[in-house]
Motif scaffolding. Structure first.
Motif, PDB file in Angstrom:
ATOM      1  N   HIS A  85       0.818  -1.220   0.000  1.00  0.00           N
ATOM      2  CA  HIS A  85       0.000   0.000   0.000  1.00  0.00           C
ATOM      3  C   HIS A  85       0.849   1.266   0.000  1.00  0.00           C
ATOM      4  O   HIS A  85       0.450   2.300   0.541  1.00  0.00           O
ATOM      5  CB  HIS A  85      -0.973   0.018   1.181  1.00  0.00           C
ATOM      6  N   TYR A  92       3.576   9.795  -6.506  1.00  0.00           N
ATOM      7  CA  TYR A  92       2.383  10.398  -5.905  1.00  0.00           C
ATOM      8  C   TYR A  92       2.301  11.885  -6.247  1.00  0.00           C
ATOM      9  O   TYR A  92       1.234  12.390  -6.621  1.00  0.00           O
ATOM     10  CB  TYR A  92       2.404  10.215  -4.390  1.00  0.00           C
ATOM     11  N   ALA A 103      -5.058   8.331  -6.391  1.00  0.00           N
ATOM     12  CA  ALA A 103      -3.941   7.483  -5.981  1.00  0.00           C
ATOM     13  C   ALA A 103      -4.304   6.008  -5.936  1.00  0.00           C
ATOM     14  O   ALA A 103      -3.517   5.149  -6.347  1.00  0.00           O
ATOM     15  CB  ALA A 103      -3.419   7.938  -4.616  1.00  0.00           C
ATOM     16  N   THR A 104      -5.490   5.692  -5.442  1.00  0.00           N
ATOM     17  CA  THR A 104      -5.870   4.292  -5.271  1.00  0.00           C
ATOM     18  C   THR A 104      -6.190   3.596  -6.594  1.00  0.00           C
ATOM     19  O   THR A 104      -6.418   2.383  -6.612  1.00  0.00           O
ATOM     20  CB  THR A 104      -7.069   4.181  -4.320  1.00  0.00           C
ATOM     21  N   ASP A 105      -6.205   4.350  -7.702  1.00  0.00           N
ATOM     22  CA  ASP A 105      -6.419   3.754  -9.022  1.00  0.00           C
ATOM     23  C   ASP A 105      -5.117   3.268  -9.658  1.00  0.00           C
ATOM     24  O   ASP A 105      -5.124   2.751 -10.767  1.00  0.00           O
ATOM     25  CB  ASP A 105      -7.102   4.749  -9.960  1.00  0.00           C
ATOM     26  N   ARG A 107      -1.584   0.907  -9.644  1.00  0.00           N
ATOM     27  CA  ARG A 107      -0.880  -0.272  -9.168  1.00  0.00           C
ATOM     28  C   ARG A 107       0.600   0.001  -9.388  1.00  0.00           C
ATOM     29  O   ARG A 107       0.994   0.532 -10.429  1.00  0.00           O
ATOM     30  CB  ARG A 107      -1.321  -1.531  -9.922  1.00  0.00           C
ATOM     31  N   CYS A 123       4.380   3.035 -12.165  1.00  0.00           N
ATOM     32  CA  CYS A 123       3.116   3.390 -11.520  1.00  0.00           C
ATOM     33  C   CYS A 123       2.054   3.363 -12.606  1.00  0.00           C
ATOM     34  O   CYS A 123       2.052   4.222 -13.505  1.00  0.00           O
ATOM     35  CB  CYS A 123       3.211   4.764 -10.870  1.00  0.00           C
ATOM     36  N   HIS A 125      -1.835   3.100 -14.088  1.00  0.00           N
ATOM     37  CA  HIS A 125      -3.238   3.416 -13.823  1.00  0.00           C
ATOM     38  C   HIS A 125      -4.154   2.335 -14.392  1.00  0.00           C
ATOM     39  O   HIS A 125      -3.900   1.792 -15.474  1.00  0.00           O
ATOM     40  CB  HIS A 125      -3.600   4.771 -14.430  1.00  0.00           C
ATOM     41  N   THR A 311       2.139   6.374   1.863  1.00  0.00           N
ATOM     42  CA  THR A 311       1.073   5.377   2.003  1.00  0.00           C
ATOM     43  C   THR A 311      -0.157   5.842   1.234  1.00  0.00           C
ATOM     44  O   THR A 311      -0.551   7.005   1.304  1.00  0.00           O
ATOM     45  CB  THR A 311       0.706   5.182   3.486  1.00  0.00           C
ATOM     46  N   VAL A 312      -0.775   4.925   0.490  1.00  0.00           N
ATOM     47  CA  VAL A 312      -1.996   5.243  -0.255  1.00  0.00           C
ATOM     48  C   VAL A 312      -3.106   4.276   0.125  1.00  0.00           C
ATOM     49  O   VAL A 312      -2.848   3.198   0.641  1.00  0.00           O
ATOM     50  CB  VAL A 312      -1.735   5.200  -1.785  1.00  0.00           C
TER      51      VAL A 312
END
Length: 312
Positions: A85, A92, A103-105, A107, A123, A125, A311-312
């Motif tokens: 996470h 970011y 952010a949570t979209d 991986r 990173c 999307h 952290t996300v």
């Protein structure tokens, strides 16, 4: 030093870190000299001229892109998804804070190529239309000695509706060793151009402390003199600024190194290649050894793996 971002191959969007409209290829050959005027464009190369006929190496599946795909071998790789996470702080900042993605979209993956033991971070999307495997395959084509000027790739969704605040295409965050943009722009010739910006402020930099970044070589007297001596930019896109001309010269130099018969054979013995002799020669004298196939990354020059996390 503040992070330098190179505006390359991107649609203008005030809220984005990216800018500069991609030239329409079918209008370039009809432009009269000078292509751009320093009086109205402070970033214009003196004289504003560019090579005609154009070197066909700017668009996906054009002659240059096909040549890069043919003569730049792919490398095997392993992909490992982060499960803690966490996200690199720079990922970011640029993806979420600057470009306003969620952010949570994303991986986050480590991608380790067979020619470099240090992983690269992607990173990725969830709305990207190319898979993480496809993205990694395209990155693997990059000669490792120029790929080592980067450490991260930010891969975005491709539809405007994926993020109404973002209208960019692809660009380089030079000081952070990051290439950032829509997944559809992750193809060979685009990545070579963008990696050229990373090379400009790292491997070519006259004052970079390796591994790391410094002043762009393209901002210095030696490069400016080569451009002025030639009087022509390598391409119409390169005529927009010294930094863009440097990155496009990288494409020309790489073709000269890998294409059978060199750049002259690639360009069908374009009679005007002499107009860019000083730029190609200067470029190759500084970083030409990196623009070739084979070898492995150099740990003393590889842009550092990101260790500052959020952290996300």
């Amino acid at each position: 030093m503040l992070t330098t971002f190179i505006l390359a191959l991107a649609a203008l969007q005030p809220s984005s870190v990216l800018g500069r409209q991609l030239q329409a290829r079918d209008t370039i050959s009809n432009d009269n000299y000078p292509f751009c005027d320093p009086a109205t464009n402070k970033n214009c190369i003196v004289g504003g001229k560019y090579l005609v006929p154009q070197l066909d190496f700017s668009i996906e599946n054009d002659v240059g892109d096909v040549a890069f795909k043919r003569y730049l071998p792919t490398h095997t790789f392993t992909i490992s998804q982060w499960t803690n996470h966490k996200m690199p702080e720079k990922c970011y900042y640029w993806a979420v804070t600057a470009d306003q993605w969620v952010a949570t979209d994303f991986r986050v993956y480590n991608v380790t190529f067979s020619d470099c033991s240090t992983p690269f971070v992607v990173c990725y999307h969830k709305k990207a239309t190319k898979t993480i495997n496809q993205i990694s395959t395209e990155i693997s084509r990059l000669p490792v000695k120029i790929r080592q000027a980067t450490s991260m790739y930010l891969v975005y969704g491709d539809a405007d509706s994926d993020n109404n605040n973002y209208r960019g295409a692809i660009a380089t965050l030079c000081d952070d060793g990051i290439i950032v943009g829509r997944s559809s722009f992750y193809f060979a010739t685009s990545l070579i151009h963008e990696t050229g910006h990373a090379v400009d402020c790292t491997l070519a930099s006259p004052d970079a402390v390796h591994p790391g970044h410094g002043t762009e070589y393209s901002s210095g007297t030696a490069w400016h003199n080569a451009v002025v001596m030639d009087g022509y930019a390598v391409s119409a896109y390169g005529a927009g600024s010294y930094v863009e001309d440097f990155a496009d010269t990288g494409r020309a130099a790489l073709l000269d190194n890998i294409y059978p018969g060199g750049l002259a054979a690639f360009a069908n013995n374009n009679p005007n290649l002499t107009q860019i002799t000083n730029q190609v020669t200067n470029f190759k004298s500084v970083v030409g050894a990196y623009y070739t196939t084979g070898g492995t990354c150099d740990k003393t020059k590889k842009f550092p793996y990101p260790t500052d996390l959020v952290t996300v």
